[in-house]
Every structure is written in C-alpha cells, then in structure tokens.
Design an enzyme around this catalytic site. Structure first.
Site, mmCIF file in Angstrom:
data_model
loop_
_atom_site.group_PDB
_atom_site.id
_atom_site.type_symbol
_atom_site.label_atom_id
_atom_site.label_comp_id
_atom_site.label_asym_id
_atom_site.label_seq_id
_atom_site.Cartn_x
_atom_site.Cartn_y
_atom_site.Cartn_z
ATOM 1 C CB SER A 25 3.428 13.436 8.078
ATOM 2 O OG SER A 25 3.190 12.147 8.611
ATOM 3 N NE ARG A 51 -13.408 6.685 6.527
ATOM 4 C CZ ARG A 51 -12.657 5.618 6.256
ATOM 5 N NH1 ARG A 51 -11.337 5.713 6.330
ATOM 6 N NH2 ARG A 51 -13.211 4.473 5.926
ATOM 7 C CE LYS A 94 0.015 21.942 3.068
ATOM 8 N NZ LYS A 94 -1.436 21.629 3.072
ATOM 9 C CB ALA A 141 1.574 16.144 17.494
ATOM 10 C CD GLU A 178 2.620 22.310 7.529
ATOM 11 O OE1 GLU A 178 1.511 22.750 7.872
ATOM 12 O OE2 GLU A 178 2.982 21.132 7.742
ATOM 13 C CG ASP A 222 -2.083 17.997 3.709
ATOM 14 O OD1 ASP A 222 -1.607 18.872 2.969
ATOM 15 O OD2 ASP A 222 -2.191 18.121 4.944
#
Length: 316
Positions: free
Chosen positions: A42, A299, A40, A12, A150, A266
């Site tokens: 996800s 974005r 990373k 999160a 990670e 990513d």
C-alpha cells in the site's frame, strides 16, 4: 507512462515514538499512539500515485474500521483500489512500529487479511472483470508489476506469472527477507533489496560499505542466482545499481536530517516503479528514487511523508 500494478499488503501502522528502543525486558515511555495507513505494498502504491502514477492495488483488508481507513487513504493518494478485497472473517493486517529520536524504527507485523490473499485471488484479478466493479483486469496494459514479501510466497509467484504473461516488467522487493527460491527470481526482471538482504540472498556475508570491486563480486553472485538486474539500497548513502556484465553504478542520496525512516524503502520502491513505467533506464530511475526516499525521511509516518511532484521539485 504505463500502468503500475502493486500486489500485496495493506497494514494499519500503530506508531509510538520513544527516545530510545527498550532493551529486552525493559519498559520505556513513548509518545501518544498514532494509527496510520501502511503496509509495504500500500505504501509503494501510494508513493507512486502521489507522484502522478496510474496505480492499481491488489490486496485484502478486514471488514473493520482499520480496513476502511486503509482503502480510503489509498484512494486519497490516487490509487485505484477496486481490486482490494474485503474479508468478513479476519482482521486487517497490523504493524506495530517504534521510532527512536534518530528516526530509526523497529517493526513487528501481524498479517491479518494479508495472509488470506491467495493465488486464486490473483487469478481472478487477472481475469476480465476481475475487480470488484466488474471492470478490466489491473494487469491489462500494465507496464510494471511491483511485489514484496508481506503476503505468501505462492501468491507472489502467481502475481509474477500474471505480470510476465501481461508483458509487464516485474519488480520484486525481497522484503521482509525470506529465501525465495529460483522460481520467483526467474520471473523477476529487477530485484530491489538492501545490503543485508543482498548478503542473505547470495550467502556472501555482509556487503555494507562495499568498494566498487566488491559490488562487482556481489553482482556476479546475484547473476548466479538468476538476478541480472538489481538495485541494492544502502541507507543514507543511497543505492548501488547492479547490471550483470556492466560496472556497478553508485547513486548518492541527498543529505537530510532524518525524522522518521518508516516507509522510506517503500517510497524508493514506488518511485522506482514510477520511473521504470515511464521508460527510464534503471540507473536514472534509481537517481529519482533516492530523492523521493530522502524526502520521505524528513517527515513523520509512511504514506503521510510521501511527496507530490511539486513538493519534490521544491526539495530538489
């Protein structure tokens, strides 16, 4: 297009924007807190899936609201989450992120459930009926396996072995950087890293702004560590593709005004995996990936910044 399997982290992201990063001991004002899907692995899975990839994610979350949010976000992006485990006794992984007005970021991660993902979990996922619904193994028929650091190194190595046994191309993102040793490198087909991580891996100092002849030296140094194919990202400049015995290939990035660079690496990884799973050569896959990463920089957020094929076509 073959299946992409991503093994690793879900976090999160707790994001605050601020005009500038605080100095040690200083307090600065920031924007309202946002809680966004990240991690990373996800992120990489979401980037590939939003672009149309067949993606399976293997990882772990806590039995809490943030874990449920992360799984739902991955599903919404088109990722198969049937191999994401839920831990009852540990919180979901968290990343605390600040973003300055130039779009640069600082990130501190707390592993949470990511730290519990084990080689045994990978072995169960790789077995028949290894997902939570008793279906096929995510590794069956996989074209590309994506890894990062990670989760524990032992888990990453176990996943690399499973990917190699399944005949998948193993793509390892050496980030967050750690000394990985020769075993993982020997199981990896393509290494993805930035210029600072490349310098750490070959112990050759700073390799930023290399001339072509310098990149050839870096390529030979990486080959000395067993890395014969690598993509070194160079921020807004793009990336350089290094294949042992071949001239380095510089890939320029489109020029954009960065809003938030969180998750851009990513996005690059997910797009690279997508094109490699489609049969592209490494340089062509990297050319596609720099466009996706550049789009993401325009974005706010990580997964929320990743394009669909239609959005990417309009951007191009």
């Amino acid at each position: 297009m073959g299946r992409i399997v991503i093994v690793g982290s879900l976090n999160a992201d707790l994001v605050v924007q601020t005009p500038r990063f605080p100095r040690p001991g200083e307090t600065v004002h920031g924007s309202p807190l946002q809680v966004l899907p990240g991690g990373k692995s996800s992120n990489q899975a979401a980037a590939a899936a939003r672009l149309g990839g067949d993606v399976r994610l293997v990882g772990a979350v806590g039995d809490d609201g943030q874990g449920r949010m992360l799984v739902a976000a991955a599903r919404d992006a088109g990722v198969d989450t049937s191999s994401v485990l839920t831990r009852a006794d540990v919180a979901t992984g968290t990343a605390v992120i600040t973003v300055d007005e130039a779009g640069e970021n600082t990130i501190v991660i707390s592993a949470g459930a990511n730290g519990t993902l084990s080689p045994d979990d990978v072995a169960r996922a790789a077995s028949v009926g290894g997902d939570s619904q008793g279906g096929d193994s995510p590794f069956d028929g996989a074209a590309v396996l994506g890894l990062c650091l990670e989760v524990s190194l032992e888990t990453v190595i176990a996943a690399a072995r499973a990917g190699r046994d399944a005949g998948a191309l193993v793509l390892t993102n050496v980030s967050p950087f750690a000394e990985v040793g020769d075993e993982l490198l020997s199981l990896t087909d393509v290494v993805l890293l930035n210029e600072h991580e490349a310098a750490e891996l070959v112990s050759g100092g700073d390799v930023a702004d290399c001339a072509p002849s310098d990149w050839a030296v870096v390529s030979r140094a990486l080959a000395g560590r067993g890395v014969t194919r690598a993509v070194v990202t160079t921020g807004a400049a793009g990336c350089t593709v290094l294949v042992d015995g071949e001239p380095p290939v510089a890939v320029a990035s489109p020029r954009v005004t960065a809003v938030d660079t969180t998750g851009c690496g990513d996005a690059f990884m997910g797009a690279l995996a997508l094109r490699l799973a489609s049969g592209d050569g490494l340089a062509d896959a990297a050319r596609f990936a720099v466009r996706v990463a550049s789009f993401a920089a325009t974005r706010v957020g990580a997964q929320s910044s990743y394009p669909t094929p239609e959005e990417l076509a309009a951007f191009a």
